[in-house]
Scaffold this motif. Structure first.
Motif, PDB file in Angstrom:
ATOM      1  N   UNK A  40       0.822  -1.204   0.000  1.00 17.91           N
ATOM      2  CA  UNK A  40       0.000   0.000   0.000  1.00 17.91           C
ATOM      3  C   UNK A  40       0.853   1.250   0.000  1.00 17.91           C
ATOM      4  N   UNK A  41       0.546   2.167  -0.915  1.00 17.76           N
ATOM      5  CA  UNK A  41       1.121   3.510  -0.920  1.00 17.76           C
ATOM      6  C   UNK A  41       0.080   4.445  -0.311  1.00 17.76           C
ATOM      7  N   UNK A  42       0.490   5.216   0.689  1.00 21.22           N
ATOM      8  CA  UNK A  42      -0.437   6.119   1.369  1.00 21.22           C
ATOM      9  C   UNK A  42       0.094   7.547   1.333  1.00 21.22           C
ATOM     10  N   UNK A  51      -5.542   8.772  -5.087  1.00 19.12           N
ATOM     11  CA  UNK A  51      -6.529   7.758  -4.720  1.00 19.12           C
ATOM     12  C   UNK A  51      -5.768   6.500  -4.332  1.00 19.12           C
ATOM     13  N   UNK A  52      -5.725   6.179  -3.024  1.00 11.80           N
ATOM     14  CA  UNK A  52      -4.889   5.104  -2.519  1.00 11.80           C
ATOM     15  C   UNK A  52      -5.706   3.837  -2.308  1.00 11.80           C
ATOM     16  N   UNK A 365       3.525   0.003  -6.961  1.00 10.88           N
ATOM     17  CA  UNK A 365       3.424   1.399  -7.353  1.00 10.88           C
ATOM     18  C   UNK A 365       4.541   2.235  -6.730  1.00 10.88           C
ATOM     19  N   UNK A 366       5.156   3.089  -7.531  1.00  6.44           N
ATOM     20  CA  UNK A 366       6.222   3.956  -7.045  1.00  6.44           C
ATOM     21  C   UNK A 366       5.635   5.110  -6.258  1.00  6.44           C
ATOM     22  N   UNK A 367       6.399   5.604  -5.284  1.00 10.69           N
ATOM     23  CA  UNK A 367       5.944   6.740  -4.491  1.00 10.69           C
ATOM     24  C   UNK A 367       6.091   8.045  -5.258  1.00 10.69           C
ATOM     25  N   UNK A 368       5.212   8.988  -4.936  1.00  7.58           N
ATOM     26  CA  UNK A 368       5.406  10.378  -5.294  1.00  7.58           C
ATOM     27  C   UNK A 368       5.983  11.086  -4.069  1.00  7.58           C
ATOM     28  N   UNK A 373       4.989   3.902   2.263  1.00  9.87           N
ATOM     29  CA  UNK A 373       4.709   2.547   1.774  1.00  9.87           C
ATOM     30  C   UNK A 373       4.575   1.617   2.969  1.00  9.87           C
ATOM     31  N   UNK A 374       3.569   0.731   2.920  1.00  9.08           N
ATOM     32  CA  UNK A 374       3.414  -0.354   3.879  1.00  9.08           C
ATOM     33  C   UNK A 374       3.358  -1.671   3.114  1.00  9.08           C
ATOM     34  N   UNK A 375       4.070  -2.687   3.582  1.00  7.66           N
ATOM     35  CA  UNK A 375       3.992  -4.007   2.963  1.00  7.66           C
ATOM     36  C   UNK A 375       3.938  -5.087   4.046  1.00  7.66           C
TER      37      UNK A 375
END
Length: 384
Positions: A40-42, A51-52, A365-368, A373-375
């Motif tokens: 998850x990218x937050x 939109x996450x 998905x790459x971060x902006x 990031x959570x995994x």
């Protein structure tokens, strides 16, 4: 009579590969590691929310076949080779993008020519997990990036077109010296400046089973086809690490990485320093992992369109557990979280813009800027 001769001939043909393999001491080994993760990218510290949503994935985490062999050449010399072929148990597919080389071994150590892992793997003795993901190597995520830009070339793994010397073990001390004519792609044409660019590596380590271990490593590279003396993408990295294994099952380590990359041809380097603190505790068949990493703010040249070095750092934490089901099979659960500061774009290893490409099917998905990031990973690993 003819039937008997035919049976003997067929038997010889079927047995011949085994006979030849034995005479050359060829062996096949490898590892399968696959599992399910939520990625998850937050928003984190990002100024603007996207939109996450969670990405639930079945991922390969470095599965590969290894074919290796040695041949006695006499006089204390051996011919040696290795071909590593990563494969994707989740998607299918087989490549030869792993460590693949041929060489000579003797009292002087090993000289290998081909493609091999250097520099970026130096923290493995203090960071290795038995059933974790590639993203759990914090030294290869935060530790290989300068605010989201790879500090170990476009593909931060094996070095191509490499000649490397690995020393013998001198009472626990080993060394490596490597030179690459073109660390990523094929060499240039040789016309004008098109053949410029190379990679240089030096490492010295002290690794024993107990209790102390440590090492230092240096890497410098420029891309082939560099048309200027200070090309964009030029990079330099220095790493140092130490670990200690206590008799009651506790292992602690500390890693230091100082890396810099040149964002613009002819310009200055962008620099940052990172620290990694891994802790492993073994209790019977169980291993417990806790790791923390931090990348400081950048200095030198600005990058990623920024005009400031403020809030360009990141932090990451790892919690994990795995259990030995046998000597070769392990089951594990791992959680990692990466927090970027407001002007930072770090990613996990093998995800986003620093994915390793062919051979590993992790494309999270790459971060902006400023995102987190959570995994969470549930996986199984089996060596053969």
């Amino acid at each position: 009579m003819h039937k008997k001769l035919l049976v003997v001939a067929i038997g010889f043909l079927l047995a011949a590969p085994t006979v030849f393999a034995d005479s050359a001491n060829v062996s096949i080994a490898g590892r399968v590691i696959v599992g399910v993760d939520t990625y998850k990218v937050s928003q984190g510290n990002a100024a603007i929310a996207r939109s996450y949503s969670n990405e639930v994935r079945v991922d390969d985490q470095g599965s590969a076949f290894n074919i290796s062999g040695t041949e006695d050449l006499g006089g204390g010399l051996k011919g040696i080779f290795l071909v590593t072929m990563p494969f994707n148990p989740d998607l299918g597919g087989l490549t030869a993008t792993g460590n693949s080389w041929a060489g000579i071994e003797g009292a002087f150590g090993k000289i290998k020519v081909g493609r091999d892992s250097i520099h970026y793997i130096e923290f493995v003795p203090i960071e290795l997990t038995r059933a974790g993901t590639l993203q759990d190597f914090l030294s290869m995520g935060i530790g290989l990036q300068v605010n989201g830009t790879s500090a170990y070339l476009v593909i931060p793994t094996r070095t191509s077109n490499l000649v490397v010397w690995n020393s013998p073990n001198w009472g626990g001390v080993t060394a490596s010296l490597g030179y690459s004519t073109s660390p990523v792609g094929n060499e240039g044409t040789g016309v004008g400046n098109a053949s410029k660019g190379d990679g240089k590596h030096l490492a010295v380590r002290y690794v024993t089973a107990n209790p102390l271990m440590g090492g230092v490593s240096y890497w410098h590279a420029t891309a082939t086809d560099s048309a200027v003396s200070s090309p964009a993408g030029e990079e330099q990295s220095n790493r140092a690490w130490v670990g200690y294994r206590f008799p009651f099952g506790l292992k602690v380590g500390l890693g230091y990485d100082n890396s810099e990359v040149r964002p613009v041809a002819g310009g200055a380097f962008a620099k940052r320093t990172a620290f990694i603190l891994p802790v492993t505790y073994t209790m019977g068949a169980h291993n417990f992992y806790l790791e923390y990493a931090t990348a400081g703010k950048t200095s030198g040249a600005f990058q990623n369109g920024l005009a400031t070095h403020d809030n360009t750092g990141a932090k990451q934490i790892l919690l994990g557990w795995d259990m030995a089901l046998s000597k070769r099979t392990f089951l594990g659960v791992f959680y990692t979280k990466l927090d970027n500061e407001a002007n930072a774009t770090y990613n996990l290893f093998t995800t986003g813009p620093v994915a390793v490409g062919a051979g590993v099917s992790v494309t999270g998905t790459a971060t902006l800027v400023g995102e987190s990031i959570n995994q969470l990973w549930f996986g199984i690993a089996h060596s053969f």
